[in-house]
Design an enzyme around this catalytic site. Structure first.
Site, PDB file in Angstrom:
ATOM      1  N   HIS A 169       0.867  -1.184   0.000  1.00 58.56           N
ATOM      2  CA  HIS A 169       0.000   0.000   0.000  1.00 58.56           C
ATOM      3  C   HIS A 169       0.907   1.238   0.000  1.00 58.56           C
ATOM      4  O   HIS A 169       2.037   1.177   0.521  1.00 58.56           O
ATOM      5  CB  HIS A 169      -0.827  -0.059   1.293  1.00 58.56           C
ATOM      6  CG  HIS A 169      -1.869   1.005   1.455  1.00 58.56           C
ATOM      7  ND1 HIS A 169      -1.578   2.285   1.820  1.00 58.56           N
ATOM      8  CD2 HIS A 169      -3.218   0.957   1.317  1.00 58.56           C
ATOM      9  CE1 HIS A 169      -2.703   2.988   1.917  1.00 58.56           C
ATOM     10  NE2 HIS A 169      -3.713   2.203   1.605  1.00 58.56           N
ATOM     11  N   ASP A 210       3.161  -4.392   8.077  1.00 57.35           N
ATOM     12  CA  ASP A 210       1.927  -3.648   7.844  1.00 57.35           C
ATOM     13  C   ASP A 210       0.779  -4.587   8.204  1.00 57.35           C
ATOM     14  O   ASP A 210       0.473  -5.527   7.465  1.00 57.35           O
ATOM     15  CB  ASP A 210       1.856  -3.232   6.371  1.00 57.35           C
ATOM     16  CG  ASP A 210       0.595  -2.453   6.061  1.00 57.35           C
ATOM     17  OD1 ASP A 210      -0.332  -2.465   6.899  1.00 57.35           O
ATOM     18  OD2 ASP A 210       0.522  -1.835   4.985  1.00 57.35           O
ATOM     19  N   GLN A 247      -4.366  -4.986   7.329  1.00 55.28           N
ATOM     20  CA  GLN A 247      -5.364  -5.981   6.904  1.00 55.28           C
ATOM     21  C   GLN A 247      -5.205  -7.296   7.673  1.00 55.28           C
ATOM     22  O   GLN A 247      -5.818  -8.298   7.328  1.00 55.28           O
ATOM     23  CB  GLN A 247      -5.257  -6.239   5.388  1.00 55.28           C
ATOM     24  CG  GLN A 247      -5.465  -5.015   4.521  1.00 55.28           C
ATOM     25  CD  GLN A 247      -6.894  -4.461   4.583  1.00 55.28           C
ATOM     26  OE1 GLN A 247      -7.814  -5.096   5.065  1.00 55.28           O
ATOM     27  NE2 GLN A 247      -7.071  -3.245   4.081  1.00 55.28           N
ATOM     28  N   LYS A 273     -10.361   0.196  10.592  1.00 56.44           N
ATOM     29  CA  LYS A 273     -10.612  -1.030   9.816  1.00 56.44           C
ATOM     30  C   LYS A 273     -10.983  -2.189  10.727  1.00 56.44           C
ATOM     31  O   LYS A 273     -11.172  -3.312  10.266  1.00 56.44           O
ATOM     32  CB  LYS A 273      -9.356  -1.401   9.002  1.00 56.44           C
ATOM     33  CG  LYS A 273      -9.003  -0.404   7.901  1.00 56.44           C
ATOM     34  CD  LYS A 273      -7.814  -0.906   7.133  1.00 56.44           C
ATOM     35  CE  LYS A 273      -7.132   0.170   6.313  1.00 56.44           C
ATOM     36  NZ  LYS A 273      -7.885   0.600   5.136  1.00 56.44           N
ATOM     37  N   CYS A 298      -5.002   2.454  -3.357  1.00 55.54           N
ATOM     38  CA  CYS A 298      -3.727   2.956  -2.820  1.00 55.54           C
ATOM     39  C   CYS A 298      -2.594   1.973  -3.070  1.00 55.54           C
ATOM     40  O   CYS A 298      -1.691   1.805  -2.234  1.00 55.54           O
ATOM     41  CB  CYS A 298      -3.815   3.283  -1.332  1.00 55.54           C
ATOM     42  SG  CYS A 298      -4.916   4.637  -0.985  1.00 55.54           S
TER      43      CYS A 298
HETATM   44  N1  PLP Z   1      -1.769  -0.771   4.597  1.00 60.60           N
HETATM   45  C1  PLP Z   1      -2.742  -1.496   4.056  1.00 60.60           C
HETATM   46  C2  PLP Z   1      -2.470  -2.898   3.620  1.00 60.60           C
HETATM   47  C3  PLP Z   1      -4.033  -0.945   3.914  1.00 60.60           C
HETATM   48  O1  PLP Z   1      -5.003  -1.664   3.372  1.00 60.60           O
HETATM   49  C4  PLP Z   1      -4.241   0.384   4.346  1.00 60.60           C
HETATM   50  C5  PLP Z   1      -5.550   1.032   4.161  1.00 60.60           C
HETATM   51  O2  PLP Z   1      -6.197   0.924   3.149  1.00 60.60           O
HETATM   52  C6  PLP Z   1      -3.170   1.090   4.904  1.00 60.60           C
HETATM   53  C7  PLP Z   1      -1.950   0.485   5.007  1.00 60.60           C
HETATM   54  C8  PLP Z   1      -3.297   2.507   5.362  1.00 60.60           C
HETATM   55  O3  PLP Z   1      -4.287   2.651   6.329  1.00 60.60           O
HETATM   56  P1  PLP Z   1      -4.682   4.128   6.789  1.00 60.60           P
HETATM   57  O4  PLP Z   1      -5.163   4.834   5.554  1.00 60.60           O
HETATM   58  O5  PLP Z   1      -5.761   3.895   7.774  1.00 60.60           O
HETATM   59  O6  PLP Z   1      -3.472   4.745   7.368  1.00 60.60           O
END
Ligand code: PLP
Length: 410
Positions: free
Chosen positions: A123, A200, A203, A226, A365
């Site tokens: 992401h 990360d 998810q 989430k 993203c």
């Molecule tokens: N990493 C992953 C795998 C994600 O799916 C997301 C959100 O879509 C993020 C990071 C970033 O999350 P946030 O926008 O809440 O910081």
């Protein structure tokens, strides 16, 4: 027995209609999940009964707010099996977690010639902070490739993890492919070359049991919104000795022990990294979300999602012209990303919306991932604690309708 209908009753939004007579089918939890009543009430209760600033006042309300705020930290620590609550830093979201590590640890430890390893399925939150750091410090970013089926090229790890690697930062679960990466194996591989490992868990933590000690990661980040919690707060976990050695990220109140005109002495963990009035209501909401998920039992949540995702992948694969992204026939995160020949993902999402079905369309993203696949966008349905097989059936029916709208042959 996991009772989905009972779970659904906990989410007031699931009883609403998107348009008159069109009930909501929410298949966008990977972007942001809905909130159970207990989370909404916990935050409401704070604002109605004991709102005050934390760590400052000696009055009763401030004491109550401070206790609730710090209790939320304890709950999160237990939820991810952190050795101590001080290793839980409340940040704005997962994105801020990466930025904090890149800014604080990165600027102190990464220099010219050093490498940071990421994967091609990251992401943007786990790409851009490192790009900023690398540009500033003369370091190099490398990307472990993924195979066509959306699994990592693990057999090439030795090529990418070298003595020059300072950090390997990777996603536990891909938000596009749904790939569940072998986290412990990747952490061990990083450690074997003397690199740190950051996970990360955006998810992961909402959907499966998370155990930072079993994973042995050095840093891990995720977002509250989430996982049934409010927006505006996320978590950075770190190993104590690393967090203690790191300089503060943001400066201001709360993160200091002492300030003079000449300088400051930073506060202890975790407050060293929590400058200014923190996210009090949000932390309390996150604490309630952790209670809620703990009550459901994460093993049961995972099992429910596994079965609903398998059903969704199977059902979607029968639609003519539909291509699923990501691995098949293995354990899969609760997402189903796809393209449908002849219809742009945004058009799909718009048509589905008229049937009350909320999905995500775009690059999620993860632009570099889509670029590598040779597409600019995909559609993504994602599932959570409340998803019903009947909702998957409606998704499939609606996709057939989309094909009819575009006059594609059955
Ligand atoms: N990493 C992953 C795998 C994600 O799916 C997301 C959100 O879509 C993020 C990071 C970033 O999350 P946030 O926008 O809440 O910081």
């Amino acid at each position: 027995m996991y009772d989905v209908e009972k779970v659904r009753a906990d989410f007031p939004i699931l009883a609403t209609e998107v348009y008159p007579g069109v009930p909501l089918i929410y298949l966008d939890s990977a972007a942001s999940s809905q909130k159970p009543t207990t989370v909404i009430q916990a935050m409401d209760d704070y604002y109605q009964r004991y709102h005050a600033n934390v760590h400052r006042g000696v009055h009763k309300l401030s004491e109550m707010a401070t206790t609730a705020y710090e209790m939320a930290r304890v709950k999160v620590a237990e939820f991810i099996h952190a050795p101590a609550p001080e290793q839980i830093i409340f940040v704005g979201n997962a994105t801020e977690g990466f930025n904090l590590v890149a800014h604080s640890w990165g600027r102190a430890n990464v220099g010219p010639g050093d490498e940071i390893l990421l994967t091609e399925m990251e992401h943007h939150a786990n790409i851009v902070p490192w790009q900023i750091l690398a540009a500033e410090r003369g370091a190099t970013l490398r990307f472990l490739p993924f195979h066509e089926d959306g699994t990592l090229a693990l057999e090439r790890l030795g090529e990418f993890l070298t003595k020059r690697t300072k950090l390997f930062s990777f996603t536990a679960v891909s938000n596009v492919f749904g790939t569940i990466n072998p986290v412990r194996e990747l952490v061990d591989a990083a450690h074997a070359v003397g690199a740190l490992a950051m996970v990360d868990a955006a998810q992961l933590t909402p959907h499966m049991p998370t155990d930072v000690q079993a994973i042995d990661c050095d840093f891990l980040a995720f977002s509250s919104h989430k996982m049934c919690g409010p927006t505006g707060i996320g978590v950075l976990y770190g190993k104590r000795e690393l967090l203690e050695a790191m300089p503060p990220f943001l400066g201001g109140g709360d993160m200091i022990r002492r300030v003079t005109f000449e300088g400051f002495i930073p506060n202890e963990l975790p407050w060293k990294f929590e400058a200014g009035t923190p996210r009090i209501a949000e932390a309390i909401g996150l604490g309630a979300a952790v209670d809620y998920l703990t009550g459901l039992e994460m093993e049961a949540v995972q099992a429910h999602e596994q079965s609903i995702t398998a059903y969704a992948l199977e059902s979607l694969s029968e639609i003519p012209g539909l291509t699923l992204l990501g691995p098949r026939g293995v354990r899969h995160g609760g997402v189903a990303s796809f393209t449908l020949q002849g219809i742009h993902p945004h058009d799909i999402a718009e048509i589905l919306d008229k049937d009350g079905i909320a999905i995500r369309a775009g690059h999620h993203c993860a632009m570099p991932l889509h670029h590598k696949l040779g597409i600019t966008a995909s559609a993504r349905a994602s599932f959570y604690v409340h998803t019903l097989p009947a909702e998957i059936d409606k998704l499939v029916a609606s996709l057939h309708r989309a094909r009819d709208v575009f006059r594609l042959e059955r």
